[in-house]
Design a protein around this motif. Structure first.
Motif, PDB file in Angstrom:
ATOM      1  N   PRO A   1       9.847  -6.367   5.609  1.00 38.21           N
ATOM      2  CA  PRO A   1       8.544  -5.715   5.704  1.00 38.21           C
ATOM      3  C   PRO A   1       7.695  -6.376   6.779  1.00 38.21           C
ATOM      4  O   PRO A   1       7.996  -7.488   7.226  1.00 38.21           O
ATOM      5  N   GLU A   2       6.647  -5.679   7.173  1.00 39.71           N
ATOM      6  CA  GLU A   2       5.719  -6.273   8.130  1.00 39.71           C
ATOM      7  C   GLU A   2       4.574  -6.945   7.398  1.00 39.71           C
ATOM      8  O   GLU A   2       3.990  -7.895   7.877  1.00 39.71           O
ATOM      9  N   ILE A   3       4.275  -6.394   6.232  1.00 43.77           N
ATOM     10  CA  ILE A   3       3.108  -6.894   5.511  1.00 43.77           C
ATOM     11  C   ILE A   3       3.542  -7.350   4.126  1.00 43.77           C
ATOM     12  O   ILE A   3       4.287  -6.638   3.436  1.00 43.77           O
ATOM     13  N   VAL A   4       3.096  -8.540   3.725  1.00 48.23           N
ATOM     14  CA  VAL A   4       3.373  -9.011   2.370  1.00 48.23           C
ATOM     15  C   VAL A   4       2.037  -9.248   1.690  1.00 48.23           C
ATOM     16  O   VAL A   4       1.161  -9.927   2.226  1.00 48.23           O
ATOM     17  N   VAL A   5       1.886  -8.628   0.512  1.00 47.47           N
ATOM     18  CA  VAL A   5       0.662  -8.810  -0.251  1.00 47.47           C
ATOM     19  C   VAL A   5       0.939  -9.859  -1.324  1.00 47.47           C
ATOM     20  O   VAL A   5       1.755  -9.657  -2.208  1.00 47.47           O
ATOM     21  N   CYS A   6       0.296 -11.017  -1.199  1.00 51.53           N
ATOM     22  CA  CYS A   6       0.504 -12.086  -2.174  1.00 51.53           C
ATOM     23  C   CYS A   6      -0.663 -12.076  -3.148  1.00 51.53           C
ATOM     24  O   CYS A   6      -1.764 -12.524  -2.808  1.00 51.53           O
TER      25      CYS A   6
ATOM     26  N   GLN B   1       5.249  -5.086   1.142  1.00 47.85           N
ATOM     27  CA  GLN B   1       5.857  -5.591  -0.081  1.00 47.85           C
ATOM     28  C   GLN B   1       4.954  -6.595  -0.779  1.00 47.85           C
ATOM     29  O   GLN B   1       4.201  -7.320  -0.142  1.00 47.85           O
ATOM     30  N   PRO B   2       5.034  -6.650  -2.121  1.00 48.65           N
ATOM     31  CA  PRO B   2       4.168  -7.578  -2.866  1.00 48.65           C
ATOM     32  C   PRO B   2       4.902  -8.830  -3.369  1.00 48.65           C
ATOM     33  O   PRO B   2       6.113  -8.829  -3.549  1.00 48.65           O
ATOM     34  N   VAL B   3       4.126  -9.871  -3.572  1.00 48.95           N
ATOM     35  CA  VAL B   3       4.587 -11.014  -4.371  1.00 48.95           C
ATOM     36  C   VAL B   3       3.510 -11.235  -5.419  1.00 48.95           C
ATOM     37  O   VAL B   3       2.342 -11.400  -5.075  1.00 48.95           O
TER      38      VAL B   3
ATOM     39  N   GLY C   1     -12.278 -10.803 -12.169  1.00 52.95           N
ATOM     40  CA  GLY C   1     -13.118  -9.634 -12.353  1.00 52.95           C
ATOM     41  C   GLY C   1     -13.834  -9.199 -11.113  1.00 52.95           C
ATOM     42  O   GLY C   1     -14.616  -8.250 -11.139  1.00 52.95           O
ATOM     43  N   SER C   2     -13.592  -9.872  -9.999  1.00 50.79           N
ATOM     44  CA  SER C   2     -14.325  -9.487  -8.790  1.00 50.79           C
ATOM     45  C   SER C   2     -13.706  -8.263  -8.129  1.00 50.79           C
ATOM     46  O   SER C   2     -14.286  -7.712  -7.209  1.00 50.79           O
ATOM     47  N   GLY C   3     -12.510  -7.861  -8.562  1.00 53.38           N
ATOM     48  CA  GLY C   3     -11.903  -6.646  -8.010  1.00 53.38           C
ATOM     49  C   GLY C   3     -10.877  -6.924  -6.937  1.00 53.38           C
ATOM     50  O   GLY C   3     -10.348  -5.989  -6.333  1.00 53.38           O
ATOM     51  N   LYS C   4     -10.543  -8.192  -6.712  1.00 57.74           N
ATOM     52  CA  LYS C   4      -9.644  -8.494  -5.602  1.00 57.74           C
ATOM     53  C   LYS C   4      -8.219  -7.985  -5.844  1.00 57.74           C
ATOM     54  O   LYS C   4      -7.579  -7.469  -4.928  1.00 57.74           O
ATOM     55  N   SER C   5      -7.754  -8.067  -7.105  1.00 60.13           N
ATOM     56  CA  SER C   5      -6.416  -7.572  -7.386  1.00 60.13           C
ATOM     57  C   SER C   5      -6.345  -6.058  -7.294  1.00 60.13           C
ATOM     58  O   SER C   5      -5.322  -5.495  -6.921  1.00 60.13           O
ATOM     59  N   THR C   6      -7.439  -5.411  -7.639  1.00 59.42           N
ATOM     60  CA  THR C   6      -7.470  -3.951  -7.540  1.00 59.42           C
ATOM     61  C   THR C   6      -7.327  -3.522  -6.088  1.00 59.42           C
ATOM     62  O   THR C   6      -6.632  -2.548  -5.772  1.00 59.42           O
ATOM     63  N   VAL C   7      -7.981  -4.258  -5.199  1.00 56.92           N
ATOM     64  CA  VAL C   7      -7.839  -3.967  -3.767  1.00 56.92           C
ATOM     65  C   VAL C   7      -6.366  -4.093  -3.368  1.00 56.92           C
ATOM     66  O   VAL C   7      -5.801  -3.211  -2.711  1.00 56.92           O
ATOM     67  N   ALA C   8      -5.729  -5.169  -3.848  1.00 57.09           N
ATOM     68  CA  ALA C   8      -4.337  -5.394  -3.487  1.00 57.09           C
ATOM     69  C   ALA C   8      -3.468  -4.235  -3.979  1.00 57.09           C
ATOM     70  O   ALA C   8      -2.604  -3.741  -3.262  1.00 57.09           O
ATOM     71  N   ARG C   9      -3.723  -3.780  -5.200  1.00 58.87           N
ATOM     72  CA  ARG C   9      -2.890  -2.719  -5.752  1.00 58.87           C
ATOM     73  C   ARG C   9      -3.115  -1.394  -5.045  1.00 58.87           C
ATOM     74  O   ARG C   9      -2.195  -0.600  -4.905  1.00 58.87           O
ATOM     75  N   MET C  10      -4.330  -1.172  -4.608  1.00 56.47           N
ATOM     76  CA  MET C  10      -4.580   0.054  -3.853  1.00 56.47           C
ATOM     77  C   MET C  10      -3.884  -0.021  -2.505  1.00 56.47           C
ATOM     78  O   MET C  10      -3.307   0.957  -2.031  1.00 56.47           O
ATOM     79  N   LEU C  11      -3.903  -1.199  -1.913  1.00 57.65           N
ATOM     80  CA  LEU C  11      -3.239  -1.349  -0.627  1.00 57.65           C
ATOM     81  C   LEU C  11      -1.725  -1.138  -0.783  1.00 57.65           C
ATOM     82  O   LEU C  11      -1.063  -0.597   0.087  1.00 57.65           O
ATOM     83  N   LEU C  12      -1.222  -1.545  -1.944  1.00 56.09           N
ATOM     84  CA  LEU C  12       0.219  -1.382  -2.215  1.00 56.09           C
ATOM     85  C   LEU C  12       0.564   0.033  -2.671  1.00 56.09           C
ATOM     86  O   LEU C  12       1.708   0.319  -2.979  1.00 56.09           O
TER      87      LEU C  12
ATOM     88  N   ARG D   1       9.380  10.671   0.610  1.00 57.42           N
ATOM     89  CA  ARG D   1      10.114  10.057   1.716  1.00 57.42           C
ATOM     90  C   ARG D   1       9.205   9.106   2.492  1.00 57.42           C
ATOM     91  O   ARG D   1       9.571   7.978   2.805  1.00 57.42           O
ATOM     92  N   GLU D   2       8.004   9.598   2.725  1.00 57.77           N
ATOM     93  CA  GLU D   2       7.065   8.757   3.464  1.00 57.77           C
ATOM     94  C   GLU D   2       6.631   7.556   2.639  1.00 57.77           C
ATOM     95  O   GLU D   2       6.422   6.476   3.173  1.00 57.77           O
ATOM     96  N   GLU D   3       6.559   7.769   1.349  1.00 58.52           N
ATOM     97  CA  GLU D   3       6.179   6.651   0.493  1.00 58.52           C
ATOM     98  C   GLU D   3       7.229   5.554   0.595  1.00 58.52           C
ATOM     99  O   GLU D   3       6.919   4.370   0.693  1.00 58.52           O
ATOM    100  N   ILE D   4       8.499   5.985   0.586  1.00 61.49           N
ATOM    101  CA  ILE D   4       9.573   5.007   0.694  1.00 61.49           C
ATOM    102  C   ILE D   4       9.481   4.271   2.026  1.00 61.49           C
ATOM    103  O   ILE D   4       9.603   3.043   2.099  1.00 61.49           O
ATOM    104  N   ALA D   5       9.199   5.017   3.068  1.00 61.42           N
ATOM    105  CA  ALA D   5       9.058   4.387   4.379  1.00 61.42           C
ATOM    106  C   ALA D   5       7.925   3.371   4.360  1.00 61.42           C
ATOM    107  O   ALA D   5       8.049   2.264   4.897  1.00 61.42           O
ATOM    108  N   PHE D   6       6.843   3.733   3.671  1.00 64.26           N
ATOM    109  CA  PHE D   6       5.710   2.826   3.563  1.00 64.26           C
ATOM    110  C   PHE D   6       6.107   1.559   2.814  1.00 64.26           C
ATOM    111  O   PHE D   6       5.783   0.445   3.207  1.00 64.26           O
ATOM    112  N   ARG D   7       6.858   1.758   1.739  1.00 63.25           N
ATOM    113  CA  ARG D   7       7.233   0.606   0.915  1.00 63.25           C
ATOM    114  C   ARG D   7       8.127  -0.372   1.673  1.00 63.25           C
ATOM    115  O   ARG D   7       8.143  -1.554   1.393  1.00 63.25           O
ATOM    116  N   ARG D   8       8.899   0.152   2.606  1.00 62.11           N
ATOM    117  CA  ARG D   8       9.738  -0.761   3.392  1.00 62.11           C
ATOM    118  C   ARG D   8       8.870  -1.687   4.234  1.00 62.11           C
ATOM    119  O   ARG D   8       9.285  -2.781   4.596  1.00 62.11           O
ATOM    120  N   ARG D   9       7.676  -1.235   4.540  1.00 58.37           N
ATOM    121  CA  ARG D   9       6.847  -2.025   5.436  1.00 58.37           C
ATOM    122  C   ARG D   9       5.872  -2.935   4.690  1.00 58.37           C
ATOM    123  O   ARG D   9       5.413  -3.921   5.254  1.00 58.37           O
TER     124      ARG D   9
END
Lengths: 559, 587, 323
Positions: free
Chosen positions: B490-495, B412-414, B368-379, B402-410
């Motif tokens: 990707p360059e960034i992985v959100v775990c 990614q979540p786990v 409930g601290s909001g940490k997952s919400t931050v992750a989802r916004m970042l994603l 198109r740009e969203e797709i480009a963003f998604r390539r960079r």
């Protein structure tokens, strides 16, 4: 009797799901006897006769109705000038002791029974007779339509307001003599007067309860107070109560002028489903019921119930609509007539005692002709006739064939089985059948009587009184959608015969008309099925071919 | 050390009290389940004693049979399970052969239970008071007004204030910790001699966990109740129990006094368990630091990219790869009645942090601290109410497809739950291939080669490719999820709680895998976790979130060694095993 | 810094699924024999071990076999009345060498009629179920894939359809479309549409929140792709189960509607419901005419129900994990 509207197939089926309403039958028999009958010896004891009706009466005033259930109830409360000879369709004196018809057939003089009073105390006399005739003739508005005063319209031909009627006037030279004047001859009048529609009703009560004031519209007429709760006649039973959908109750008329009989109370519980009626009888809830299915007859008989057969006064036929081009060809119609094995059909599907029909009238009717063309069962002949008409195996004749579902009529207890036999016979000679099953009312009747594209169909008629016109006049005296032909010669023959005042002459003319009809072959007469009733053991029932059954004549068993 | 474990029954501390019969004696216990595949032995050859007033912990991973032992002791084995050998004796009465009818009166009065999940073990339609009083009356402890009084007292003892009023509350009006304390109160209501606590705190936040366990300890100590504590956390077991039993694949592999077991584990499995336990790793790092043995810290325990951290420290001025600026997310309140609304919920409030290439940023906080919400916004799976995420200085919100797709390539979540993060109808191959198809990547042959390469990278055999998720273990699934995330390089992985649902040893393996992949592929991680011990092992930079806000952030060492905020201090203090004396590897 | 790849996990990771016990460990070893079994294959495997499913499957298979092979195994052609001259109004011959189950009131061979009736029931059942399935899936997909007004509109439509008693709806449809088997098919099918639609939508909403859907979205897949390749296939389980159960209802409802006289065609048309209708008039004379088709209807419906229920059990997500 007119083909009456029955419950729609759906309603009938729905009733299956509900349990029989017989169990709801009120049992206020003071003797506490479960069957509702007393000891049968009279002596002040109440004796109830319970007879299942298949539907509510349309009205308690028979002048405004034409269906069997209404007449069944009306016959107990009312009497006409003319009755029937017990067990026959022939006219007999009732409220009129005797009558005379003038040579020109335009003047009828009735000698009335004296000392008779209506249930309300009003005296029955010639003025009352004239009051009733004038009432029928002066119907206006909705009352003056086929759906209400059907029989007056059919027999008389019209009303005072349209001037088409044959009735002219009625006079009462003395209290016991009524004279009816006609504009043109109507030889069937006396026989027709045996119909409950022409019962004598109390002028006082008719006026008091506004009997002619029919409101509403043609689809949903609103009946006057008289027809809903104050029927007043001279008959052996007096109206007690009517709970629509449940039952009608009558009690004995203590001041009845004729034979009082054993029964002091009559109850008609309304049970629309035939299976439920049988079960009600088996459960002892009712004393008897009408239109017993042929399949139930043996089982009931074996179980000790009384099976009473009416003499067949009806006709079941296969209609052929000549508006369909193939059926306009007489060879095709003859081929069909030769293709159907009516003997086998009767043996397999219709009640015992049923005769194969040759005429469109039963043999007991004056005008029945023994020597009409009979069309013996002959498939080979049928095939060659079809070939002549140009129909072969490669180019088969295909016909629409309508039949009603979930219905049982007195002249047609098992329509599906009759249909199946006829269809199989037709297929045997190479005619392709396209079945069109429809619920009896309104779909089936609408299709047969209101459309032009129907091919073959099954239908029939139960006679109202002993008169040929009452059978063939209805079908063949004018063009109609059911038959789809316009044959002025035939029309002429029938209509001429109708007005011949001399009975002998008329009989010959009708015989001639019947012979012409069978040659023309608008349809194939199939049979005169015997209608059956079933009763509790020991009951003696005065069965009548025209259903003129009054319960003061019922004999209850000794108990 | 010696790898041989004596197979003979291991008396859990029987030696210390000779002469007294143990309260609970389990001898050569074997439990068999009848499954579709035939009979399966779940537990075999297990022997141990529990004495009055003693707390014994049973430790093991899922499937080790620890809960089966608890169920066998309580006579609550599921319908397809049976004790097929051995004995369970309580107060010299054989429980394993006792009929259900004779066992029934013992429950509550002699045997108490604290179940695992406080959310499902209270009747949601009855008040807390009714459920307590019912238990008191059923066990014949008290009745009527007396029962009500006793219930109030129990609730107070369990650390729930205003007990009188709270008796009228319904379970949903209680927090998770309060519910669990209520369950403990119910378990102890009839003063049983043995309380079986089956993972009593695994569903709770770490600070709540501490409170609940403290309370349980106090209550049982006061009553002299013996406790059988089932847990997967070796640190927690060592901290709370005098004796520890280690279960592995249905067998008892090692047992002994807690401290001895921690410092001198004999069985290979115990050693692996010890090495993997994050709470212990955290403690070891702490001890090593206090000892000043910097080198020792760089053992198996510390997974963070040391090089990256150094770089991060030196390149403090360099532009971050991702900059999160003043993110805020407000969820509209739920509809209440026709026009009314619950007040809006501010899930994330003014959150800002930077992520440098090749480093790991962790966000820790309780549920409930909001940490997952931050992750989802970042994603970009949730639209921020305000604030923005900058990727190399460019805002990523409100982009074209198109740009969203480009963003998604960079990026990614786990996700957390390895059971729900894979499509059950997709084979492993199809799962990993899907991103390659979605972002056209070479010919089918090339794609296949890439899939096998990815399987290699996450240390899964190629034969796994044909399997469906249902046929994989949790760890294997998480490896597949990681392979899928890596497919697009990707360059960034959100775990997002990527290891929280895994058993400790598997958890440790996945953490090692992540660290290794980071080093080899130069990945940048955003690591969301509630487990501070894990964070300590893997993160370079830690943000502590409480109620939607970041209350403290900084280099991990700084946050852990000298927490500035009281909240962070409380979190740290709640890590089990905090005060254990451990052998520091290499020292 | 660790540079070694983590040592491969222990040969077989301790079974990840929750307790109880080593059961899982043993099972995963067994399952590895079935490499690459999809969810459906697994469900099938589970059903093969379930005696109830086998009973259901045997009944359904027998029914389908009889229906398909009717032209070869029925002693007499459909609608034939070979014994019509043996019938009397008060006599319906029972079993004989020539007519093993006796005759009906039209003189048809009851055994042949029952066999041909299976064919009619199968066609009505399958076609109407497919109609309901496709209609419902289309509507449910629309509602489940788009939220907002499309969803609202579709669901209000469903509510409207659900508010009308199914039998009434069926009767109305028959009244409009005429009395024949296709009205029965349409009637039964249309009545099922809202049920399927609702089921699919609910199932999709549930799946839509699963992490794998989020993961798929994170991969940059379009909404349509995610819906069609992830959400829909995973949502179909309960719908397929429902379809099996609807087959059972369809057989019964077809009989009910025929019983009410909505079937049309020849009175000898071989349809179980119609055979029942015909039999009531002769209940006293030949009770077997009602009992035999009644039994056929019940047993067939039972077969489909057993099959459907065991399929539901086999696809149960709770069972999925535990396997």
């Amino acid at each position: 009797m007119r083909r009456t509207a029955q419950w729609a197939a759906l309603a009938a089926a729905g009733a299956l799901i509900l349990t029989s309403c017989a169990s709801q039958r009120e049992n206020d028999d003071p003797t506490g006897d479960g069957t509702g009958t007393g000891d049968g010896t009279g002596g002040g004891e109440e004796v109830t006769f319970t007879f299942a009706a298949s539907a509510d009466p349309v009205a308690l005033d028979p002048a405004l109705a034409n269906d069997g259930e209404t007449f069944r109830v009306a016959r107990q409360m009312f009497e006409g000038l003319v009755g029937t000879v017990p067990g026959t369709p022939d006219p007999a004196p009732l409220l009129a002791e005797s009558w005379e018809v003038s040579d020109d057939g335009l003047e009828y003089t009735f000698q009335l029974v004296e000392g008779v009073t209506f249930h309300d105390g009003t005296e029955f006399n010639a003025e009352a007779v004239c009051f009733n005739f004038e009432r029928w003739n002066n119907f206006t508005g909705l009352a003056a339509t086929e759906s209400l005063s059907y029989y007056w319209l059919k027999v008389n031909g019209g009303y005072a307001e349209d001037g088409n009627g044959k009735y002219e006037s009625c006079e009462a030279p003395d209290a016991a003599t009524a004279v009816i004047h006609l504009a043109s001859p109507l030889p069937e009048l006396v026989a027709a007067l045996s119909l409950p529609a022409f019962s004598m009703q109390s002028p006082t009560a008719l006026q008091e309860y506004d009997a002619d004031n029919v409101q509403g519209n043609a689809e949903a007429p609103v009946l006057p107070e008289y027809a809903l709760g104050h029927p007043t006649g001279t008959g052996p039973f007096v109206f007690d109560s009517w709970s629509p959908g449940e039952q009608v109750v009558l009690t004995a008329n203590p001041d009845y002028w004729g034979e009082q009989g054993q029964v002091t109370r009559v109850v008609f519980p309304i049970i629309s489903d035939s299976t439920a009626r049988r079960q009600a009888l088996e459960a002892g809830d009712i004393d008897g019921y009408d239109l017993v299915g042929p399949a139930d007859v043996v089982a009931l008989e074996e179980a000790g119930y009384e099976i009473v057969n009416r003499d067949a006064f009806n006709i079941l036929y296969l209609g052929m609509n000549q508006a369909v081009p193939e059926l306009a060809d007489i060879r095709v119609r003859q081929a069909i007539a030769h293709a159907v094995d009516r003997e086998a059909l009767v043996a397999a599907t219709l009640p015992e005692g049923t005769e194969v029909a040759t005429n469109f009238v039963p043999s007991s009717v004056v005008g029945y002709n023994e020597d009409v063309q009979t069309y013996e069962y002959d498939p080979a002949e049928a095939q060659s006739l079809l070939a002549e008409a140009g129909f072969t195996e490669d180019n088969p004749l295909t016909l629409d064939f309508s039949y009603p579902t979930n219905v049982s009529r007195p002249y047609m207890p098992t329509p599906e089985q009759v249909f199946e036999r006829v269809a199989a016979d037709l297929e045997e000679v190479g005619i392709m059948v396209e079945a069109t099953p429809l619920p009896w009312s309104p779909d089936y009747l609408d299709r047969i009587q209101g459309t032009t594209d129907h091919g073959l169909h099954l239908l029939g008629w139960t006679g109202d009184y002993n008169d040929t016109y009452n059978f063939i006049g209805v079908f063949f005296a004018q063009p109609g959608m059911e038959w789809g032909f316009d044959n002025p010669e035939i029309f002429q023959l029938i209509n001429d015969a109708r007005v011949l005042p001399d009975l002998e002459e008329q009989t010959t003319a009708y015989e001639e008309a019947n012979a012409a009809l069978l040659e023309f072959l608008p349809g194939l007469p199939i049979a005169h099925p015997v209608p059956s009733l079933a009763f509790r053991e020991g009951i003696v029932y005065p069965a009548s071919p025209v259903q003129d059954e009054v319960y003061n004549m019922v004999e209850m068993p000794e108990e | 050390m010696n790898a041989d474990v004596p197979e003979a029954p291991i008396g859990g501390g029987t030696e210390s009290t000779p002469g007294t019969a143990a309260l609970l004696q389990v001898r050569d216990l074997e439990v068999t389940f009848t499954t579709d595949a035939g009979p399966t032995v779940a537990v075999s050859g297990v022997s141990f004693d529990i004495h009055r007033g003693q707390t014994v912990a049973v430790v093991g991973e899922s499937g080790s049979g620890k809960s089966t032992i608890a169920a066998a002791v309580l006579g609550l084995l599921p319908g397809n399970g049976r004790v097929t050998a051995g004995t369970v004796t309580l107060r010299e009465q054989r429980l394993d052969t006792m009929s259900a009818r004779r066992l029934q009166p013992l429950r509550g009065t002699v045997l108490g239970l604290v179940p695992q999940d406080p959310m499902t073990n209270l009747n949601p339609t009855a008040t807390i008071g009714r459920q307590l009083i019912e238990t008191l009356e059923d066990t014949g402890t008290a009745s009527g007004a007396q029962a009500r009084e006793a219930a109030t007292e129990l609730l107070t003892e369990a650390g729930i204030g205003q007990a009188q009023e709270r008796l009228r509350a319904y379970p949903h009006q209680f927090s998770g910790g309060m519910r669990q304390r209520t369950l403990i109160a119910i378990g102890l209501s009839a003063s049983p001699e043995l309380l079986v606590a089956d993972e009593p705190t695994s569903a709770l936040d770490v600070t709540v966990q501490k409170v609940v366990l403290d309370r349980m300890e106090a209550l049982t100590a006061a009553r002299g109740t013996a406790v059988m504590l089932i847990t997967h956390d070796l640190g927690l077991a060592a901290e709370r129990a005098s004796h520890v039993l280690v279960m592995y694949r249905g067998r008892l592999v090692e047992s002994g006094p807690a401290l001895e077991l921690l410092t001198h584990p004999r069985h290979e499995y115990t050693k692996r368990l010890l090495a993997a336990a994050p709470s212990l790793a955290s403690r070891r790092i702490q001890i090593a630091k206090q000892a000043g043995a910097e080198g020792a810290v760089e053992g198996a325990d510390l997974l963070s990219a040391t090089d990256g951290r150094d770089q991060h420290v030196t390149d403090a001025g360099a532009a971050p790869l991702i900059r999160v600026q003043n993110l805020r997310k407000v969820f509209p309140g739920a509809q209440r009645g026709l026009f009314g609304r619950e007040p809006d919920v501010v899930a994330v409030d003014d959150v800002s942090f930077d992520m440098h290439r090749g480093s790991t940023v962790a966000i820790v906080g309780e549920s409930g601290s909001g940490k997952s919400t931050v992750a989802r916004m970042l994603l970009q799976l949730l639209e921020p109410t305000s604030g923005q995420v900058l990727l190399e200085g460019e805002p990523v919100q409100a982009r074209s497809q198109r740009e969203e797709i480009a963003f998604r390539r960079r990026v990614q979540p786990v996700f957390q739950d390895p059971y729900s993060s894979l499509d059950p109808l997709f084979t492993v191959f199809r799962t990993i291939e899907e991103p390659l198809r979605a972002h056209p990547f070479g010919s089918p042959k090339e794609r296949a080669a890439r899939v096998y390469e990815l399987l290699d990278q996450v240390a899964l055999p190629q034969s796994m490719a044909r399997r469906y998720p249902a046929e994989l273990s949790g760890g294997q699934r998480q490896r597949v999820a990681i392979a899928r995330a890596l497919a697009l390089q990707p360059e960034i992985v959100v775990c997002d709680e990527a290891v929280s649902a895994l058993d400790v040893i598997v958890q440790s393996q996945i953490l090692h895998l992540l660290a290794d992949l980071q080093e080899r592929l130069g990945l940048t991680y955003l690591f969301i976790s509630h487990d501070l011990a894990v964070v300590r092992q893997i993160a370079d930079h830690t943000c502590v979130m409480e109620q939607g806000r970041i209350v403290e952030q900084g280099p991990t060492d700084v946050v852990f060694d000298s927490p500035a905020e009281a909240y962070t201090q409380r979190l740290l203090a709640a890590i089990p095993g905090r005060d254990l004396e451990l052998a520091v590897p290499g020292s | 810094m660790t540079s070694t790849l983590p040592a491969a996990e222990p040969p077989s990771e301790p079974g990840a699924p929750p307790e109880p016990g080593g059961a899982d460990g043993a099972r995963s070893a067994k399952d590895s024999q079935h490499d690459g079994a999809s969810l459906w294959q697994q469900a099938l495997r589970r059903m093969r071990r379930n005696p109830i499913a086998i009973v259901g499957a045997v009944i359904v298979a027998a029914f389908v076999l009889v229906a398909v092979l009717a032209p070869w195994i029925a002693p007499y052609p459909a609608q034939a009345t070979p014994g019509r001259d043996l019938i009397r109004p008060t006599l319906i011959p029972g079993p004989s060498a020539e007519f093993p189950l006796g005759l009906d009131r039209f003189g048809s061979d009851v055994l042949s009629q029952l066999i041909w009736g299976a064919r009619a029931s199968l066609i009505i059942g399958v076609v109407s179920t497919l109609l309901g399935l496709f209609g419902g899936v289309a509507l449910g997909l629309l509602a489940g894939a788009f939220s907002g007004w499309v969803d609202t509109l579709a669901m209000r439509l469903v509510d409207l359809m659900l508010a009308i008693p199914s039998l009434l709806l069926a009767v109305s449809i028959a009244a409009i479309a005429g009395q024949n088997n296709s009205s029965i098919i349409i009637a039964i099918g249309v009545v099922q549409i809202p049920i399927f639609a609702r089921l699919l939508r609910g199932s999709m909403l549930q799946q839509r929140n699963q992490d794998y859907v989020l993961a798929a979205r994170s991969l940059g897949l379009t909404r349509g792709t995610v819906t069609m390749s992830h959400v829909l296939p995973n949502s179909l389980g309960p719908v397929i189960v429902q379809a099996t159960l609807v087959l059972a209802t369809a057989v019964i409802e077809a009989a009910a509607l025929s019983f009410l006289g909505l079937g049309g065609g020849r009175p000898t048309e071989a349809e179980w419901g119609r055979m029942l209708t015909g039999a009531q008039a002769e209940l006293a004379l030949a009770p077997q005419l009602a009992i035999l088709p009644g039994l056929c209807i019940s047993i067939t419906a039972l077969g489909f129900t057993l099959l459907g229920e065991s399929l539901r059990e086999a696809l149960d997500p709770r069972m999925r994990r535990r396997r």
